[in-house]
Design an enzyme around this catalytic site. Sequence first.
Site, PDB file in Angstrom:
ATOM      1  N   ASP A  88     -64.541  47.929   5.651  1.00  0.00           N
ATOM      2  CA  ASP A  88     -65.035  48.898   4.667  1.00  0.00           C
ATOM      3  C   ASP A  88     -65.166  50.328   5.173  1.00  0.00           C
ATOM      4  O   ASP A  88     -65.722  51.182   4.472  1.00  0.00           O
ATOM      5  CB  ASP A  88     -66.386  48.434   4.116  1.00  0.00           C
ATOM      6  CG  ASP A  88     -67.454  48.306   5.181  1.00  0.00           C
ATOM      7  OD1 ASP A  88     -67.098  48.309   6.373  1.00  0.00           O
ATOM      8  OD2 ASP A  88     -68.637  48.203   4.829  1.00  0.00           O
ATOM      9  N   GLU A  89     -64.660  50.623   6.357  1.00  0.00           N
ATOM     10  CA  GLU A  89     -64.732  52.014   6.815  1.00  0.00           C
ATOM     11  C   GLU A  89     -63.599  52.325   7.781  1.00  0.00           C
ATOM     12  O   GLU A  89     -63.074  51.450   8.462  1.00  0.00           O
ATOM     13  CB  GLU A  89     -66.092  52.320   7.455  1.00  0.00           C
ATOM     14  CG  GLU A  89     -66.412  51.496   8.674  1.00  0.00           C
ATOM     15  CD  GLU A  89     -67.722  51.907   9.313  1.00  0.00           C
ATOM     16  OE1 GLU A  89     -68.017  53.121   9.386  1.00  0.00           O
ATOM     17  OE2 GLU A  89     -68.466  51.013   9.766  1.00  0.00           O
ATOM     18  N   ASP A 106     -66.330  55.634   4.025  1.00  0.00           N
ATOM     19  CA  ASP A 106     -67.203  54.467   4.098  1.00  0.00           C
ATOM     20  C   ASP A 106     -67.424  53.947   2.683  1.00  0.00           C
ATOM     21  O   ASP A 106     -67.977  54.648   1.832  1.00  0.00           O
ATOM     22  CB  ASP A 106     -68.529  54.858   4.748  1.00  0.00           C
ATOM     23  CG  ASP A 106     -69.357  53.654   5.157  1.00  0.00           C
ATOM     24  OD1 ASP A 106     -68.879  52.518   5.000  1.00  0.00           O
ATOM     25  OD2 ASP A 106     -70.494  53.854   5.623  1.00  0.00           O
TER      26      ASP A 106
END
Length: 364
Positions: free
Chosen positions: A108-109, A14
């Site tokens: 983003d993860e 993350d």
Amino acid sequence: MYEEQIHRKIIHIDMDAFYASVEQLDNPELRGKPLAVGGGGERGVVSAASYEARKFGVRSAMSGVLARKKCPHLIFVPPRFERYKEISKKIRNIFKEYTNLVEPLSLDEAYLDVTENKKGNPSASLIAKEIRQRIANELHLNASAGISNSKFIAKIASDINKPNGQKTIPPEEVISFLEDLPIEKFFGIGRVTAAKMFNLGIFTGKDLKLKSEAFLTEHFKSSGTHYYNLVRGNYHSKVKPNRERKSVAAEHTFITNLTSEIFMLEKLEKISEELEQRLASTKVSGKTITLKIKYSDFTTQTRSKTLPYFIKNKEVLLETVKDLLFQEKVQNSVRLLGISVTNLNINSKNKPEKLIDFQLKFEF
């Protein structure tokens, strides 16, 4: 199945305050300052907040007005999604050097299954550390990681030592970890469900584990069985690198409420153009068109129409949306309009390489 779950090695990566960190990376003058990506006006919403801003209580999805009240010297910058997508692709290229089993959740993860990995490294914790170091060295951004034997535990673990840290929950510690975990920390249990559990005397995983499956299904319907298994570590979902896309959508929030269908049509034309580009980039088309209308009182209405053929061009999109708009009179002034396409032509011969099913939101 359970033995397979015990020996699986899952990493959840993350990125730390991704959008805000990218803005600070590209503009050194913003480094160390409270920053929000999004709109700071009356209709603005915070998409992401830097850690400097979070110290003042600024959070994503917060209105721009409230964010300014909490942090008067907060700096707002508009989102640059193309830039975020560019960096996200570089991050995923790093992931692919370790495993092909990468399941993106957003820009983003992502989950990584490193049970069998390209580096031949038996330690998922060391792999996570190496990946985070490479992201820092090559892209000058920080990432946090959670490591365990399931996606569920790995995702919770990645939040424990944020920012720029990692946490490993080995298989033998999973049950005790879940028993000690505050119920509101369980991924998938939101504020409303947590409040209901509090009223039932459920405050921790241990409290949840004491409740029978019958009790949980009585109070939470089909989710009750899910919670019953979850707290016992019976979570077997695999990392899916090629999840099928279910929808493609675009929506816009407006600074000023729209009161006339004429103005709405003008906005819907722009949204149709954007959606056409997204359908082209993902190489899909669909049969079902849905118009989303959010009114000034925050109530939401959807209207859908399924065509006998697949479409992907803005002209047909717009004509269908026009029919839906005039299907009935709008109930109030409108603050948001959105269009989505479902019932996609995804099959073995026409399947996108990845799923990144997100909606870009703009103000204008």
